[in-house]
Structures are given as C-alpha cells and as structure tokens.
Enzyme design. Structure first.
Site, PDB file in Angstrom:
ATOM      1  N   ARG A 149       0.865  -1.187   0.000  1.00 22.65           N
ATOM      2  CA  ARG A 149       0.000   0.000   0.000  1.00 22.65           C
ATOM      3  C   ARG A 149       0.901   1.236   0.000  1.00 22.65           C
ATOM      4  O   ARG A 149       1.727   1.401   0.888  1.00 22.65           O
ATOM      5  CB  ARG A 149      -0.905   0.046   1.240  1.00 22.65           C
ATOM      6  CG  ARG A 149      -1.813  -1.158   1.407  1.00 22.65           C
ATOM      7  CD  ARG A 149      -2.772  -0.945   2.568  1.00 22.65           C
ATOM      8  NE  ARG A 149      -3.411  -2.172   2.994  1.00 22.65           N
ATOM      9  CZ  ARG A 149      -4.497  -2.705   2.423  1.00 22.65           C
ATOM     10  NH1 ARG A 149      -5.039  -2.087   1.388  1.00 22.65           N
ATOM     11  NH2 ARG A 149      -5.029  -3.817   2.880  1.00 22.65           N
ATOM     12  N   ARG A 180      -6.240  -5.257  -0.677  1.00 24.43           N
ATOM     13  CA  ARG A 180      -7.656  -4.913  -0.628  1.00 24.43           C
ATOM     14  C   ARG A 180      -7.891  -3.412  -0.436  1.00 24.43           C
ATOM     15  O   ARG A 180      -7.304  -2.785   0.436  1.00 24.43           O
ATOM     16  CB  ARG A 180      -8.345  -5.681   0.499  1.00 24.43           C
ATOM     17  CG  ARG A 180      -9.856  -5.504   0.517  1.00 24.43           C
ATOM     18  CD  ARG A 180     -10.482  -6.271   1.648  1.00 24.43           C
ATOM     19  NE  ARG A 180     -10.367  -7.709   1.458  1.00 24.43           N
ATOM     20  CZ  ARG A 180      -9.806  -8.539   2.342  1.00 24.43           C
ATOM     21  NH1 ARG A 180      -9.288  -8.059   3.446  1.00 24.43           N
ATOM     22  NH2 ARG A 180      -9.758  -9.828   2.105  1.00 24.43           N
ATOM     23  N   HIS A 196       3.272  -9.611   1.051  1.00 27.50           N
ATOM     24  CA  HIS A 196       2.972  -8.667   2.124  1.00 27.50           C
ATOM     25  C   HIS A 196       4.250  -8.174   2.799  1.00 27.50           C
ATOM     26  O   HIS A 196       4.202  -7.318   3.684  1.00 27.50           O
ATOM     27  CB  HIS A 196       2.048  -9.340   3.148  1.00 27.50           C
ATOM     28  CG  HIS A 196       1.441  -8.414   4.137  1.00 27.50           C
ATOM     29  ND1 HIS A 196       1.821  -8.390   5.470  1.00 27.50           N
ATOM     30  CD2 HIS A 196       0.475  -7.473   4.011  1.00 27.50           C
ATOM     31  CE1 HIS A 196       1.109  -7.485   6.115  1.00 27.50           C
ATOM     32  NE2 HIS A 196       0.292  -6.907   5.259  1.00 27.50           N
TER      33      HIS A 196
END
Length: 699
Positions: free
Chosen positions: A375, A405, A435
């Site tokens: 992100r 997401r 991640h």
C-alpha cells in the site's frame, strides 16, 4: 479429565477489538474531538468488516458446493455477529446522543439532532436547501413489483413514506415509498448555520433534506422518513487461470465490487416494521441481514464535523523527531555502512526513507533498487523517488501486490506510471500475496571497503500517509547475511530463482513456521529444566490455531508469555493450559502496527522485526519476512519500547476469557507508553547515549 482447548471465534474477537476503539471514544479523559474521531474510526472499521468478513459467510451460504455443516456454522456465526453488533450499536448511539452532543453544546456548539430548529434558522435552511442541495437530489419511487432501483454501497439514503395529496379524503389510501440518496461530494455532511445567542450551530444535511421534502415531493403529504444504508460484498479472489492478465482481472473485480451482493441493511430503529419489510422485499435483502441503528447513519463522517468552538479540543501530537546522526551527515549511506539503524514511525520522520531513496538514485555506485509495494500513498513520494532513480539510469524493480484490498486501483495506477518511466514491475500471482515490506539497494562491486548492498526492512508499508499515524519500525542494515538472503527472496519473486534455503531471514511458506515452532520448543525445554524461559509477541492478529496450540504447549511447560495483540486474538486466556499467558491490547492516538517477536533463547535474547501477523493467511498464503536484530544497541532500543508497553497502565487493556477489555490499573505513576516512547527515543537518538539508557525491566 483432559482439558479441551478453546479458541475465540476470529470475527467475534475482532468485534472485541472494535469495541475497545469505542471505549476510547467513551473515555472522558480524552479530548472531545479526539473522542469524536474514535467514533468515526469505530464506524469505518465496522463498515469494512461487513464488506469483507461478513461477505465471506454470505458466500458460503450461497455456494452450492459447501456442505450443510459449513452453512450451519456460517449461519450461527452470522447470528453471533449481528447480536454483538446490535449491542454495540446501542452503546454507540446512547453515548453519541447522551454524551457527545450535550458536551458539544457545553462547549458552545449546537449540533442539531432533530428537525426542531430555532426560528432564526428556518429561512436560512430553506434557502440553502433550494440553492445548494436540491439541484443534486434524485428522488426515486420504491415500487417493489414495478420499478427496479439500486442502493449504492456505503452511501446514505432517506427512505420516505408518503401519501398522495389528491387522496386525502380517501380512508383506504395506500402509502407510497421513495428513496433519496444524500449527496456526499457536492454538499458537506455538516452545514454551518448562523451563530445565535452566543452559540454556533451545525446541521446534518440529512435533517436539512428532511425539513424540505415538501419541495421534493409537492404532490404528496410526507408521513415519515428514515435513514438507511447497505453494505455490499467487497471481497474477491483471482483464479489461477486469470493470472495471465492479472491487472485486467483485478480491474473487473473492483468494478463489480460496487454492485456486489448486499450483506447488510442498516436502518433507523424507529422505522415501522411494515415499511422495513417493504424495503427488504424491494431490494431483496433478507431480514437476518438488517441491523437496527439510530436516526443518523454513516457516522464515519464525524471526522468532517467542524470545530466551531474556538477552543483546541483535540490533543496536539509531537512532531516526528529528527535524527542528528543522519541530519549532520552528508550521506546516509556513509552512516549506515558503519552500523545498523532503526527508524520508529511516527515518532521519527519518514523523510529518512525518501532521502535514502533520493541518495540511492544519485549515488554513482548504486546499480539496482528493488522494493515491495503493498500500500502506497496517493501521489506517493516513494514512487516519485523510484521514478527519479529510473531516470538516473538505475535498474529499478518493484514487486507490486495488485490484490491489496481497497488499494487495488491505486496500485494499478502507480504500476502503470512506473512502467511508463522505465521501472520494471512484477505482479504477484493470483493465489499469493506479497505482504513483505522490503527494500534492497545494490551497488557495483568494489575493493571490499564498501558494502555491496543496503537493505531496509519494515513492519509497515512504504506509505508516508500511514507513517504519520501507524506505529511501525524499520531497520537499515548492510549485514551481508541479511542483504544476500533478501536478494535471494527478490529473485524468487521475479521467477529467476527457486532456491528457498534461508538461514537468516524467516520467510513465510519457506521456513518461518518451522523456525518459530522450533524456538518455542527451545523455550519449553528451558522451562522444563528450571531455567528462565520467556516469549514476547507483538502483532496485529493471532488466529492460526497451530501457532496458538504451540503457545498453549509452552504455557503448560511453564514458559512466561506476553502477548501484545492489537486486533484479532483467538487465544483464550485464564485457562489451565494458558495460565502463563498474558494478553494486552493498546489503543491510543497511533495505530499499533509493528510486529516484534522476542525469545529469551537461553540469554541470547533473539529479537525479530516482521511484516507477518500470526494469521492463517499470513503464515500460509503470503510472502512475509522476519529479520533478526543483531545489533545489541538496537535490540535494547526495541526491548525498551516493549517494556513500556507491557507496563502501560493508561491505555492498555487485558483481554479476559470472555473477550472483555479490562483496563490495566497498576499502582504507581501513570505510564502511557505512546507518549513516553517519544522521551525514550529522544535518548536513543542522541549520539553516544547508550550508556545512559533506562533499565530494561523485561524479565
């Protein structure tokens, strides 16, 4: 009789966490507008929970391949969720109306919360509505058998019951129903009105529309109106066959998210039963998915409530600290090559990461830059630095998690921008999420006097926006054992290597779980031998039952275990098999986000920084990393922070066997770990301060 081990249900545990957020809003020692902010966070959290987690249960119920047992379990879980949410919603509304609104008025600010308004505001409200609101309204009749209409996800509506004026004298006249979507971009949710009698006035846009419904429906008598909103399924997965064009597949899924199946209708609890039934039939929403609430919905908008009191009613947080050792050096590279450095966000400035990337772009010795993107901020400075590096002739590779997401669109946009600028973009595969938070800068070979690689490994995303409010840590290092294995991991991600032999880094799916269990077993053996055994785990979520069982085993063996888990925690404390486990949750101004693992290890005191929570998905379906801390100074620094959090008696709660949040109230001076962390890190950031560091109380 043997004890049967228990586990909290994942989603009920999450609701306990969100209630702790609500508790922060209820805390009268917290400044008023900070309490309002926590109310907004609570509401926003709950909405995402329904869009994602509750969606999974509805998908199970609609999946013909699922067994009756799986469907029954999903039904029971949904019933438990809705029962708990209903109770929390009641607490939220009582607190908002009985505490927050009166406290605002005591501070000189009236938030209208009914349609009765001062006479002096009537014409003002009427005129504002006609000029600024009415042009953006699109009223729609709800005719369940004749007109098909749609309720947008996460939008606020007024549902109206009315009768034709022409049928006033007809005793058998039938009601009509309509809906109006509240404008959310053209008009603010809160309208400032003219001050009166020394007080400032604010009105919900909902009430302004309600007061003027006669203008919208001139041929009808308005009977009543009620707020409604729906949540729609937002979760999706990408099938392996779609991997050939994963960007297009994600784009299609994101677009469909807006029209996903409705999984919740939240409604004003004053709505009569017959009207609720009519709306449910019209929009095909089962009654079991209805959540009763109050007059005002979408209160995550409370962050937009203007402070008109003229007073500072929120806490002023300290500015991120500067690090003299970097500020006084012409090059971060020259400082880092001599020893490892730890950065604490948001206590210390995120600027050092962007400066490091700028120096990497301009350093003639640098040949390659590799980074994972999960992100990033919109208009990201990190991405800007990578584009700059590519223009400077560096080989830049970014491993983009396209399926992060609610960040999918932003990741697609930044990926395409990078590709246009010459950055090599590698997307993760459909069934796997990357991640890990890792950066590697490689240099041209030298005579050996300079490192060939620099690494930055973090517990949080490379995102300057979240770095202001998420509490994370990141390690700068040139340790060859770390940088070489990180380079190996990047080679695995781009498909150029299949070598999965890691000795220093812990990498999920390769060696992380086995190594963690081995370390736990070592502590167990130490305890059985009567020696000191201690484990401290700080993370955001603990869900994997295999890891929980390992902790239960360790507790029964006599290992002392401290858990600092902010969110989901499925381990049940205060049981015979968990008597040596203490579970603490801290909610404060910053979001506790760092993942830190500590093992006493016979006195060696092993410490890891990680991107991974102990969730099934993280340990089994993602690429996660954990990096060991070798520098004793940094190890002490981390353990001092952990020590503060374990002794927090202001914002810490113990999680009990009923998922209750019990405030820690120990004797002695107040210890608010997030505030004290500033003072602690000031000492660590001062050159040559190690000798004067505070004592570490971990035992």
């Amino acid at each position: 009789m043997e004890n049967v081990r228990k586990y909290f249900k994942r989603d009920i545990s999450w609701l306990s966490f969100n209630y702790r957020v609500l508790m922060e809003a209820m805390d009268k020692t917290v400044p008023l507008f900070d309490r309002i902010r926590f109310l907004s966070i609570y509401q926003s959290n709950q909405e995402e929970f329904y869009r994602v987690r509750v969606s999974e249960y509805h998908q199970i119920l609609s999946d013909s391949a699922k067994s009756d047992e799986e469907k029954e379990q999903a039904e029971r879980t949904l019933e438990s969720i809705n029962r708990e949410v209903n109770q929390q919603v009641d607490d939220f509304n009582k607190f908002f109306f009985n505490d927050i609104i009166p406290e605002l008025e005591r501070e000189g600010m009236v938030l209208y919360h009914q349609e009765k308004i001062e006479e002096c505001h009537r014409d003002e409200v009427r005129n504002f509505f006609k000029e600024e609101v009415f042009p953006f309204l699109q009223p729609v009749l709800i005719l369940k058998d004749d007109i098909v209409s749609f309720l947008r996800d996460n939008r606020l509506y007024l549902a109206i019951k009315m009768y034709r004026k022409s049928e006033r004298n007809n005793p058998d006249r039938q009601p009509f129903y309509a809906q109006i979507k509240i404008p959310f971009s053209k008009v603010p949710r809160f309208i400032k009105l003219t001050p009166h009698n020394g007080k400032n006035y604010v009105m919900f846009i909902d009430d302004m529309i309600a007061l003027n419904l006669d203008i919208v429906f001139p041929g009808f008598d308005i009977d009543s109106h009620y707020a409604i909103r729906v949540s729609r399924d937002a979760d999706f997965s990408i099938e392996p066959k779609e991997g050939a064009n994963i960007v297009d597949a994600v784009r299609k899924r994101v677009k469909k998210r807006k029209i996903g199946n409705a999984n919740r209708l939240v409604y004003d609890g004053c709505m009569p039963r017959d009207m609720l039934e009519y709306i449910c039939e019209a929009y095909d929403i089962p009654h079991g998915q209805c959540i009763r609430s109050s007059r005002y919905l979408n209160l995550e908008d409370l962050t937009k409530l203007p402070n008109l009191t003229g007073k500072v009613l929120s806490e002023t947080l300290p500015s991120p600290m500067r690090l003299p050792i970097f500020d006084n050096a012409p090059s971060m590279f020259e400082v880092i090559r001599h020893r490892d450095f730890l950065i604490h966000f948001p206590y210390q400035s995120f600027d050092y990461l962007t400066r490091f990337l700028t120096e990497a772009a301009e350093n003639p010795a640098v040949t390659e830059i590799k980074l994972t993107q999960y992100r990033v901020a919109e208009n990201s400075e990190v991405i800007d630095r990578l584009l700059y590096a590519a223009k400077q002739g560096k080989q830049v590779t970014v491993y983009v998690e396209i399926k992060a997401r609610f960040d999918e669109e932003n990741n697609i946009i930044t990926s395409e921008l990078m590709q246009e600028s010459g950055v090599r973009v590698v997307y993760s595969t459909p069934g796997l999420k990357v991640h890990a938070k890792a950066l590697l800068v490689k240099c041209a070979p030298t005579d050996g006097s300079h490192p060939q690689a620099y690494a930055f490994m973090s517990t949080g995303n490379f995102n300057e926006d979240t770095a202001r409010i998420y509490s994370d840590m990141g390690l700068f290092t040139v340790n060859r054992a770390i940088t070489s294995e990180l380079d190996k991991l990047f080679s695995i991600l781009d498909g150029s290597s299949k070598d999965r032999d890691f000795k220093t880094l812990l990498v999920a799916q390769f060696n992380m779980v086995d190594e963690l269990k081995r370390k736990i077993r070592f502590e167990m053996e130490e305890a059985r031998q009567g020696r000191k055994a201690h484990i401290i785990l700080k993370m955001n979520g603990l869900h994997d039952t295999g890891m929980i069982d390992a902790l239960y085993d360790a507790s029964e063996a006599g290992v002392h275990i401290d858990l600092l888990v902010r969110g989901i925690n499925c381990l049940v404390p205060n049981q015979p098999y968990s008597r040596n486990i203490h579970m603490t949750r801290i909610i404060d101004s910053y979001l506790e986000h760092a993942r830190i693992w500590y093992f006493y290890a016979g006195g060696r005191e092993e410490v890891y920084l990680s991107s991974a929570d102990w969730m099934r998905r993280n340990l089994n379906r993602r690429i996660e990393t954990a990096v060991p801390i070798f520098d004793q100074h940094i190890k002490n620094e981390i353990l001092s922070v952990i020590d503060l959090q374990l002794r927090d008696n202001v914002k810490a709660c113990r999680i009990d066997e009923y998922l209750g949040n019990q405030y820690v109230r120990t004797p002695g001076p107040p210890i608010r770990s997030q505030r004290m962390c500033f003072h602690l890190l000031e000492q660590y950031s001062t050159p040559d301060s190690a000798a004067g560091m505070p004592e570490i109380f971990i035992s």
